[in-house]
Design a protein around this motif. Structure first.
Motif, PDB file in Angstrom:
ATOM      1  N   TYR A  11      29.970  -7.671 -18.849  1.00 32.73           N
ATOM      2  CA  TYR A  11      29.015  -8.728 -19.212  1.00 32.73           C
ATOM      3  C   TYR A  11      29.044  -9.873 -18.203  1.00 32.73           C
ATOM      4  O   TYR A  11      28.014 -10.442 -17.863  1.00 32.73           O
ATOM      5  N   GLU A  15      25.926 -11.399 -15.533  1.00 35.60           N
ATOM      6  CA  GLU A  15      25.498 -12.788 -15.318  1.00 35.60           C
ATOM      7  C   GLU A  15      25.296 -13.072 -13.826  1.00 35.60           C
ATOM      8  O   GLU A  15      24.474 -13.901 -13.452  1.00 35.60           O
ATOM      9  N   LEU A 170      30.839 -10.934 -24.978  1.00 30.83           N
ATOM     10  CA  LEU A 170      29.698 -11.663 -24.423  1.00 30.83           C
ATOM     11  C   LEU A 170      29.959 -13.173 -24.432  1.00 30.83           C
ATOM     12  O   LEU A 170      29.683 -13.872 -23.453  1.00 30.83           O
ATOM     13  N   THR A 171      30.525 -13.674 -25.518  1.00 34.27           N
ATOM     14  CA  THR A 171      30.857 -15.101 -25.618  1.00 34.27           C
ATOM     15  C   THR A 171      31.873 -15.496 -24.555  1.00 34.27           C
ATOM     16  O   THR A 171      31.723 -16.517 -23.869  1.00 34.27           O
ATOM     17  N   LYS A 174      30.262 -15.425 -21.049  1.00 35.68           N
ATOM     18  CA  LYS A 174      29.388 -16.586 -20.814  1.00 35.68           C
ATOM     19  C   LYS A 174      30.211 -17.845 -20.541  1.00 35.68           C
ATOM     20  O   LYS A 174      29.831 -18.686 -19.736  1.00 35.68           O
ATOM     21  N   LYS A 175      31.356 -17.941 -21.219  1.00 35.62           N
ATOM     22  CA  LYS A 175      32.263 -19.078 -21.007  1.00 35.62           C
ATOM     23  C   LYS A 175      32.848 -19.033 -19.592  1.00 35.62           C
ATOM     24  O   LYS A 175      32.913 -20.065 -18.898  1.00 35.62           O
ATOM     25  N   ALA A 178      30.127 -19.952 -17.090  1.00 36.50           N
ATOM     26  CA  ALA A 178      29.826 -21.392 -17.115  1.00 36.50           C
ATOM     27  C   ALA A 178      30.912 -22.199 -16.411  1.00 36.50           C
ATOM     28  O   ALA A 178      30.647 -23.280 -15.875  1.00 36.50           O
TER      29      ALA A 178
END
Ligand code: ADE
Ligand code: ZN
Ligand code: ZN
Length: 267
Positions: A11, A15, A170-171, A174-175, A178
């Motif tokens: 994942y 990104e 996924l969480t 994404k962290k 970021a």
């Protein structure tokens, strides 16, 4: 890594993919979820048809930690079917070969999605006690082994229990994405020399293996054997796990983006 780690790497790589890179992946995977595709190599490793891939998940560095660490490719990748370094080299060549079928390139990509993850797990670059599989440890009240806590237990404690694994992956991805301040720059900084030479995978394996002496076995086997590693050892390991999962995702994306550019150019 276990499935949470592999899904997170996949994942996170998504990104970072360019438009060309994600089109390339969607095509070769026939639109399968990338985190699902990253698990393929583990699903088949114990099947008789795929027994030749069992050794592709690791490289057994035979130095003597914690005193000495490092990969010696001639010495540590001598098995008949090769190791994770030669597997990355070979599956990369296979996917770039114009006479490889669509289905076979899909399989090669699935292997790469998995092995670029595993090569960042320190114990997948270490021979000692079969990569820690034979070192019994406690994780809270759970009786397990050192390899398993690095593959799974510590990641689950950090990023969430396995019930909603895809959502947790996924969480977490994404962290991690970021937290990277300059996506474009960090991508171009990664090794992406697709050529036959094992340069990039060797670099990655050596980097992961350094953590064996620096942390994983820094007080030798006696420092971890039969100890509860869910407190202080876990706290010290989390930043290492985060760094290695981040690097794996970024490097996987750089690798796949480069493959997608090669595919465009050779059309
Ligand atoms: N089997 C033998 N060595 C191994 C390692 N380093 N990781 C996983 N499985 C193994
Ligand atoms: Zn493992
Ligand atoms: Zn694996």
């Amino acid at each position: 890594w276990g499935s949470l780690g592999h899904r997170t790497v996949a994942y996170l790589a998504s990104e970072y993919l360019t438009l060309n890179g994600s089109t390339y992946v969607a095509n070769l995977l026939n639109d399968q979820d990338i985190s699902e595709a990253a698990l393929f190599a583990d699903k088949v490793r114990h099947m008789p048809m795929f027994n030749y891939t069992a050794g592709w998940h690791y490289i057994d560095a035979q130095d003597d930690p914690p005193r000495q660490c490092g990969i010696n490719i001639k010495r540590d990748c001598a098995m008949q079917d090769g190791c994770i370094v030669s597997a990355i080299v070979n599956q990369t060549a296979r996917i770039m070969n114009e006479s490889t079928s669509h289905a076979d390139r899909g399989q090669a990509l699935r292997f790469l999605l998995h092995f670029l993850g595993d090569i960042h797990q320190p114990l997948h670059t270490e021979a000692e006690e079969r990569g820690g599989n034979e070192i019994p440890v406690l994780f809270g009240h759970k009786h397990t082994n050192l390899h398993s806590i690095w593959d799974t237990e510590m990641l689950v404690k950090h990023a969430g229990a396995e019930e909603d694994e895809k959502a947790n992956a996924l969480t977490w991805a994404k962290k991690l994405f970021a937290a990277d301040q300059d996506h474009a720059r960090s991508l171009t900084a990664e090794c992406q020399d697709l050529g036959k030479a094992a340069k990039c995978p060797l670099l990655w394996a050596n980097e992961a293996n350094k953590w064996i002496c620096k942390y994983v076995l820094k007080d030798d086997v006696a420092g971890v054997e039969n100890k509860d590693l869910s407190a202080k050892y876990y706290d010290g390991a989390v930043p290492i796990v985060e760094e290695m999962i981040s690097k794996a995702g970024r490097r996987l994306a750089a690798w796949v983006n480069a493959l997608a550019v090669h595919a465009l150019e050779s059309r």
